[in-house]
Design an enzyme around this catalytic site. Structure first.
Site, PDB file in Angstrom:
ATOM      1  N   HIS A  89       0.828  -1.206   0.000  1.00  0.00           N
ATOM      2  CA  HIS A  89       0.000   0.000   0.000  1.00  0.00           C
ATOM      3  C   HIS A  89       0.862   1.256   0.000  1.00  0.00           C
ATOM      4  O   HIS A  89       2.047   1.225   0.336  1.00  0.00           O
ATOM      5  CB  HIS A  89      -0.910   0.026   1.238  1.00  0.00           C
ATOM      6  CG  HIS A  89      -0.149   0.152   2.530  1.00  0.00           C
ATOM      7  ND1 HIS A  89       0.552  -0.893   3.082  1.00  0.00           N
ATOM      8  CD2 HIS A  89       0.002   1.198   3.385  1.00  0.00           C
ATOM      9  CE1 HIS A  89       1.112  -0.510   4.203  1.00  0.00           C
ATOM     10  NE2 HIS A  89       0.806   0.765   4.413  1.00  0.00           N
TER      11      HIS A  89
ATOM     12  N   ASP B  85       0.665   5.078   1.891  1.00  0.00           N
ATOM     13  CA  ASP B  85       0.012   5.572   3.095  1.00  0.00           C
ATOM     14  C   ASP B  85      -1.120   6.546   2.787  1.00  0.00           C
ATOM     15  O   ASP B  85      -0.954   7.491   1.997  1.00  0.00           O
ATOM     16  CB  ASP B  85       1.030   6.281   4.002  1.00  0.00           C
ATOM     17  CG  ASP B  85       1.891   5.295   4.777  1.00  0.00           C
ATOM     18  OD1 ASP B  85       1.438   4.162   5.001  1.00  0.00           O
ATOM     19  OD2 ASP B  85       3.019   5.669   5.161  1.00  0.00           O
TER      20      ASP B  85
ATOM     21  N   HIS C  53       4.681   0.091   0.135  1.00  0.00           N
ATOM     22  CA  HIS C  53       5.509  -0.632   1.087  1.00  0.00           C
ATOM     23  C   HIS C  53       4.726  -1.750   1.751  1.00  0.00           C
ATOM     24  O   HIS C  53       3.489  -1.799   1.693  1.00  0.00           O
ATOM     25  CB  HIS C  53       6.124   0.316   2.124  1.00  0.00           C
ATOM     26  CG  HIS C  53       5.121   1.123   2.890  1.00  0.00           C
ATOM     27  ND1 HIS C  53       4.504   2.237   2.380  1.00  0.00           N
ATOM     28  CD2 HIS C  53       4.626   0.974   4.149  1.00  0.00           C
ATOM     29  CE1 HIS C  53       3.680   2.745   3.272  1.00  0.00           C
ATOM     30  NE2 HIS C  53       3.726   1.987   4.358  1.00  0.00           N
TER      31      HIS C  53
ATOM     32  N   ARG D 296       6.202   6.842  13.774  1.00  0.00           N
ATOM     33  CA  ARG D 296       5.941   7.277  12.404  1.00  0.00           C
ATOM     34  C   ARG D 296       5.545   8.742  12.373  1.00  0.00           C
ATOM     35  O   ARG D 296       4.803   9.229  13.231  1.00  0.00           O
ATOM     36  CB  ARG D 296       4.822   6.439  11.777  1.00  0.00           C
ATOM     37  CG  ARG D 296       4.605   6.780  10.301  1.00  0.00           C
ATOM     38  CD  ARG D 296       3.565   5.912   9.674  1.00  0.00           C
ATOM     39  NE  ARG D 296       2.214   6.317  10.020  1.00  0.00           N
ATOM     40  CZ  ARG D 296       1.118   5.903   9.363  1.00  0.00           C
ATOM     41  NH1 ARG D 296       1.239   5.066   8.342  1.00  0.00           N
ATOM     42  NH2 ARG D 296      -0.067   6.304   9.726  1.00  0.00           N
TER      43      ARG D 296
END
Length: 266
Positions: free
Chosen positions: A99, A101, A243, A257
């Site tokens: 996917h 983000d 990723h 993150r």
């Protein structure tokens, strides 16, 4: 200033000779931005920095996005999101699906920065794939079909994003093939987690074409694989990559993150 060590012909480079505890000047940020545009994901090994310093480093690449899901490590660091998983418990994340983000946003992140805080003894690698290579590897007739099509992206398709206010995030429509706003590269821009349908195609056509595109991006020649060590940082360009976090470990894995504000895909 620093060394750039490419990892594969398609994607990924390690940045050496840099200490992220030190303030970086404008020239260093410009050099890193150029490297990011070229290699699409940058790796910084063995950086002993705090969540606050990670936040400050990420802010040098653009405005930081306060992501609507997840919790920060400290109340005054809302830009940082803790990703904590336990390989000994039931799988609750869908990060082990290819996917990009937050494509369910009208303005998905330009980039994402991930820092390894605590790792299991083995496993937990992350892979990235180059969506320009994925696009150019398609046949000319397939590229001609996809150019100009649009696809719907919906947060409710993801089981990992149901704790926030999803009603405030209606489905959005993005190009199936987007043009990178800096490099001009054409990149495939559909992913298995958030893309629900290609708008211009009927249901049967979607049932045939979307799974093919989702599988196509997983070809090994588009990829780089990274084995984390504590303190490692990855910074990737979310506009032209996908990723996949490998869920093959036992024990806790904690990452911090940060997402960097992006623009409307075109």
């Amino acid at each position: 200033m620093f060394d750039i060590r490419p990892l594969t012909p398609a994607i990924g480079a390690e940045i050496a000779g840099i200490d992220l505890n030190r303030d970086l000047g404008a020239d260093a940020y410009a050099g890193l931005a150029d490297a990011l545009h070229t290699h699409q994901v940058l790796f910084f090994r063995d950086q002993d920095i705090s969540a606050r310093r990670q936040r400050d480093f990420a802010a040098g690449f653009g405005e930081l996005q306060r992501f609507p899901f997840g919790e920060p490590p400290e109340a005054d660091l809302p830009e940082v999101m803790v990703l904590a998983t336990d390989g000994d418990g039931p799988k609750v994340s869908n990060a082990d699906i290819w996917h990009s983000d937050a494509t369910f946003l009208a303005r998905p992140p330009m980039g994402t920065m991930l820092r390894a805080v605590s790792l299991p003894p083995l496993g937990g690698d992350t892979l990235w794939a180059d969506m320009e290579s994925a696009y150019t590897a398609l046949s000319a007739p397939m590229r001609a079909l996809l150019d100009g099509l649009t696809a719907e992206h919906d947060v409710t398709k993801s089981r990992s994003h149901r704790g926030g206010d999803t009603q405030a995030l209606p489905p959005v429509v993005h190009p199936v093939v987007r043009t990178h706003p800096v490099t001009g590269r054409r990149c495939l821009y559909v992913n298995r987690i958030f893309t629900t349908r290609i708008v211009e195609l009927d249901e049967r056509e979607n049932e045939l074409l979307l799974p093919y595109l989702f599988d196509h991006v997983t070809r090994p020649e588009f990829q780089v694989r990274f084995t984390w060590r504590p303190g490692d940082i990855a910074l990737w360009d979310n506009r032209g990559t996908q990723h996949y976090a490998v869920y093959d470990y036992r024990g806790p894995r904690v990452m911090h993150r940060i997402v960097i504000e992006g623009d409307e895909p075109r």
